[in-house]
Design a protein around this motif. Structure first.
Motif, short mmCIF file in Angstrom:
data_model
loop_
_atom_site.label_atom_id
_atom_site.label_comp_id
_atom_site.label_asym_id
_atom_site.label_seq_id
_atom_site.Cartn_x
_atom_site.Cartn_y
_atom_site.Cartn_z
N THR A 169 0.84 -1.19 0.00
CA THR A 169 0.00 0.00 0.00
C THR A 169 0.88 1.24 0.00
O THR A 169 1.86 1.33 0.73
N GLY A 190 0.09 4.48 0.85
CA GLY A 190 -0.08 5.38 1.99
C GLY A 190 -0.45 6.77 1.54
O GLY A 190 -0.96 6.98 0.45
N ARG A 227 2.27 4.69 5.42
CA ARG A 227 1.10 3.81 5.39
C ARG A 227 0.34 3.85 6.72
O ARG A 227 -0.86 3.71 6.76
N ASP A 228 1.11 4.00 7.81
CA ASP A 228 0.51 4.01 9.15
C ASP A 228 1.43 4.79 10.09
O ASP A 228 2.46 5.32 9.66
N ASP A 255 4.99 3.47 10.37
CA ASP A 255 5.73 3.77 9.14
C ASP A 255 6.17 5.23 9.13
O ASP A 255 7.29 5.56 8.73
N GLU A 298 -1.92 1.08 -7.06
CA GLU A 298 -2.01 -0.26 -6.45
C GLU A 298 -2.61 -1.28 -7.42
O GLU A 298 -3.55 -2.00 -7.11
#
Length: 210
Positions: free
Chosen positions: A3, A5, A24-25, A28, A152
């Motif tokens: 992904t 992000g 991404r999170d 990350d 993606e």
């Protein structure tokens, strides 16, 4: 495929070092932010919002924040301080120069506008028909592998997407050229009509005098 992000901005506590990245999170973001701002992997770092110092320590909250949110990474003995008025002006000016149109995807510099466009396409491919000419050009000229990562999907899909964008650009250019020709034709016809009208008036005036 990983992904991508969303684009984020990470600044130092003094606001003198400013970097952009894709995360991404929250973990990350922490990892990339540390690398960008020269923190060691083991160093204790806190992430806060630049505008009010709110600590961001939950991924759910991070996911709710908009793209290009500015975060400040604070070291062990560092504390958030509000920016002065002059600092805010300077930050905004530098941000527009350094970050508005540049971010990173897997170590490669990518136009932030392209990230925004591909995010919209990823959510709804029909968005393609609403893109501006500049946005279509950004997609059509992007490296195919990078585009595949951004949307993606496969490189085959990315190539088809680029072809579609180029066709839309060509069609719009053809339509623009056709309209310009119509305008020229209309102006020419209008000019001829005016000249003809003047001629008829002149002829009528001569017959009256005779």
């Amino acid at each position: 495929m990983a992904t991508v992000g969303k684009p984020c901005k990470v600044w130092s506590a003094t606001r003198t070092v400013r970097k952009s990245t894709i995360a991404r999170d929250l973990q990350d973001l922490l990892k990339r932010g540390k690398a960008k701002l020269s923190f060691s992997d083991t160093e204790e770092v806190k992430i806060v919002l630049e505008d009010d110092g709110t600590e961001v320590d939950e991924d759910d909250y991070f996911q709710l924040l908009p793209s290009n949110t500015i975060f400040i990474l604070l070291g062990k003995n560092e504390h958030w301080k509000p920016a002065s008025a002059s600092s805010k002006v300077n930050n905004q000016s530098l941000d527009e120069v350094d970050f508005k149109h540049s971010t990173e995807v897997d170590g490669n510099s990518v136009d932030s506008r392209l990230v925004d466009v591909t995010t919209r396409i990823r959510n709804d491919v029909a968005t393609l028909i609403t893109l501006s000419n500049l946005e279509l050009q950004l997609v059509s000229e992007c490296d195919t592998t990078t585009l595949a990562n951004l949307v993606e999907n496969t490189e085959e899909f990315a190539g088809s997407l680029q072809n579609a964008c180029q066709r839309y650009l060509d069609d719009r250019e053809s339509a623009t050229n056709a309209v310009e020709l119509l305008k020229l034709y209309h102006c020419a016809r209008k000019g001829q009509g005016q000249r003809k009208g003047h001629g008829e008036c002149k002829g009528h005036g001569d017959s009256m005098q005779s």
